[in-house]
Design a protein around this motif. Structure first.
Motif, PDB file in Angstrom:
ATOM      1  N   ARG A   1       1.225  -8.967  -1.808  1.00 42.43           N
ATOM      2  CA  ARG A   1       1.669  -9.943  -2.796  1.00 42.43           C
ATOM      3  C   ARG A   1       0.867 -11.223  -2.691  1.00 42.43           C
ATOM      4  O   ARG A   1       0.359 -11.564  -1.620  1.00 42.43           O
ATOM      5  N   ASP A   2       0.770 -11.906  -3.811  1.00 38.74           N
ATOM      6  CA  ASP A   2       0.149 -13.220  -3.886  1.00 38.74           C
ATOM      7  C   ASP A   2       1.190 -14.139  -4.511  1.00 38.74           C
ATOM      8  O   ASP A   2       1.365 -14.129  -5.741  1.00 38.74           O
ATOM      9  N   ASN A   3       1.881 -14.898  -3.698  1.00 38.56           N
ATOM     10  CA  ASN A   3       2.976 -15.716  -4.211  1.00 38.56           C
ATOM     11  C   ASN A   3       2.473 -16.890  -5.053  1.00 38.56           C
ATOM     12  O   ASN A   3       3.218 -17.408  -5.885  1.00 38.56           O
ATOM     13  N   ASP A   4       1.239 -17.292  -4.866  1.00 33.52           N
ATOM     14  CA  ASP A   4       0.682 -18.334  -5.729  1.00 33.52           C
ATOM     15  C   ASP A   4       0.540 -17.834  -7.168  1.00 33.52           C
ATOM     16  O   ASP A   4       0.600 -18.616  -8.113  1.00 33.52           O
ATOM     17  N   LYS A   5       0.343 -16.530  -7.304  1.00 35.88           N
ATOM     18  CA  LYS A   5       0.213 -15.919  -8.623  1.00 35.88           C
ATOM     19  C   LYS A   5       1.484 -15.198  -9.064  1.00 35.88           C
ATOM     20  O   LYS A   5       1.504 -14.562 -10.119  1.00 35.88           O
ATOM     21  N   ASN A   6       2.537 -15.269  -8.237  1.00 37.65           N
ATOM     22  CA  ASN A   6       3.803 -14.590  -8.547  1.00 37.65           C
ATOM     23  C   ASN A   6       3.591 -13.115  -8.866  1.00 37.65           C
ATOM     24  O   ASN A   6       4.190 -12.572  -9.809  1.00 37.65           O
ATOM     25  N   THR A   7       2.748 -12.474  -8.090  1.00 37.61           N
ATOM     26  CA  THR A   7       2.377 -11.092  -8.377  1.00 37.61           C
ATOM     27  C   THR A   7       2.430 -10.236  -7.119  1.00 37.61           C
ATOM     28  O   THR A   7       2.013 -10.669  -6.046  1.00 37.61           O
ATOM     29  N   VAL A   8       2.950  -9.037  -7.289  1.00 33.82           N
ATOM     30  CA  VAL A   8       2.976  -8.019  -6.238  1.00 33.82           C
ATOM     31  C   VAL A   8       2.070  -6.873  -6.678  1.00 33.82           C
ATOM     32  O   VAL A   8       2.021  -6.525  -7.861  1.00 33.82           O
ATOM     33  N   TYR A   9       1.364  -6.312  -5.725  1.00 32.85           N
ATOM     34  CA  TYR A   9       0.394  -5.255  -6.022  1.00 32.85           C
ATOM     35  C   TYR A   9       0.769  -3.975  -5.271  1.00 32.85           C
ATOM     36  O   TYR A   9       1.356  -4.015  -4.192  1.00 32.85           O
ATOM     37  N   LEU A  10       0.378  -2.864  -5.850  1.00 32.53           N
ATOM     38  CA  LEU A  10       0.451  -1.578  -5.154  1.00 32.53           C
ATOM     39  C   LEU A  10      -0.923  -0.927  -5.305  1.00 32.53           C
ATOM     40  O   LEU A  10      -1.275  -0.455  -6.388  1.00 32.53           O
ATOM     41  N   GLN A  11      -1.707  -0.980  -4.243  1.00 30.57           N
ATOM     42  CA  GLN A  11      -3.001  -0.316  -4.221  1.00 30.57           C
ATOM     43  C   GLN A  11      -2.787   1.143  -3.849  1.00 30.57           C
ATOM     44  O   GLN A  11      -2.241   1.431  -2.771  1.00 30.57           O
ATOM     45  N   MET A  12      -3.198   2.035  -4.716  1.00 28.54           N
ATOM     46  CA  MET A  12      -2.976   3.460  -4.510  1.00 28.54           C
ATOM     47  C   MET A  12      -4.327   4.153  -4.371  1.00 28.54           C
ATOM     48  O   MET A  12      -5.115   4.170  -5.324  1.00 28.54           O
ATOM     49  N   ASN A  13      -4.582   4.686  -3.204  1.00 31.44           N
ATOM     50  CA  ASN A  13      -5.833   5.396  -2.927  1.00 31.44           C
ATOM     51  C   ASN A  13      -5.542   6.866  -2.664  1.00 31.44           C
ATOM     52  O   ASN A  13      -4.400   7.247  -2.392  1.00 31.44           O
ATOM     53  N   SER A  14      -6.589   7.666  -2.719  1.00 28.61           N
ATOM     54  CA  SER A  14      -6.463   9.113  -2.442  1.00 28.61           C
ATOM     55  C   SER A  14      -5.318   9.720  -3.243  1.00 28.61           C
ATOM     56  O   SER A  14      -4.479  10.452  -2.705  1.00 28.61           O
ATOM     57  N   LEU A  15      -5.281   9.411  -4.506  1.00 23.78           N
ATOM     58  CA  LEU A  15      -4.175   9.862  -5.353  1.00 23.78           C
ATOM     59  C   LEU A  15      -4.159  11.371  -5.481  1.00 23.78           C
ATOM     60  O   LEU A  15      -5.214  12.038  -5.495  1.00 23.78           O
ATOM     61  N   LYS A  16      -2.948  11.905  -5.574  1.00 27.22           N
ATOM     62  CA  LYS A  16      -2.716  13.336  -5.691  1.00 27.22           C
ATOM     63  C   LYS A  16      -1.957  13.613  -6.992  1.00 27.22           C
ATOM     64  O   LYS A  16      -1.236  12.728  -7.478  1.00 27.22           O
TER      65      LYS A  16
END
Length: 119
Positions: A68-83
């Motif tokens: 998360r980046d609270n300065d940008k009020n944003t949460v991320y989900l980085q998804m790698n090796s997707l199935k």
């Protein structure tokens, strides 16, 4: 009432990556969940307000990263090796228990973003 807006979903081949974003103003612990067709919604990952505590479902551990980046009020989900089995509608959720990274009991929900992984 908090508004949650997800973005970043799409179509990707197996082994590829996507990053989901969720914009949410205010102080909340955040979680990501997903629901595949014909299945129950399931927990994916969670993060406390400070970012110091995270929690992952076993099925995504080592492949997905929540941040998360609270300065940008944003949460991320980085998804790698997707199935292909990661195909689902992904939802972000917010909770006022800011010190936790819990797996259930969230108060507020976004509308969802579709992730489709092809084989």
């Amino acid at each position: 009432q908090v508004q949650l807006v997800e973005s970043g979903g799409g179509l990707v081949q197996a082994g590829g990556s996507l990053r989901l974003s969720c914009a949410a103003s205010g102080r909340y612990a955040m979680g990501w969940f997903r629901q595949a067709p014909g299945k129950e919604r399931e927990f994916v990952a969670a993060i406390s307000w400070s970012g110091g505590t995270t929690n992952y479902a076993d099925s995504v551990l080592g492949r997905f990263t929540i941040s998360r980046d609270n300065d940008k009020n944003t949460v991320y989900l980085q998804m790698n090796s997707l199935k292909p089995e990661d195909t689902a509608v992904y939802y972000c959720a917010a909770d006022r228990s800011i010190s936790t990274a819990k797996r259930s009991g969230y108060e507020y929900w976004g509308q969802g973003t579709q992730v489709t992984v092809t084989s």
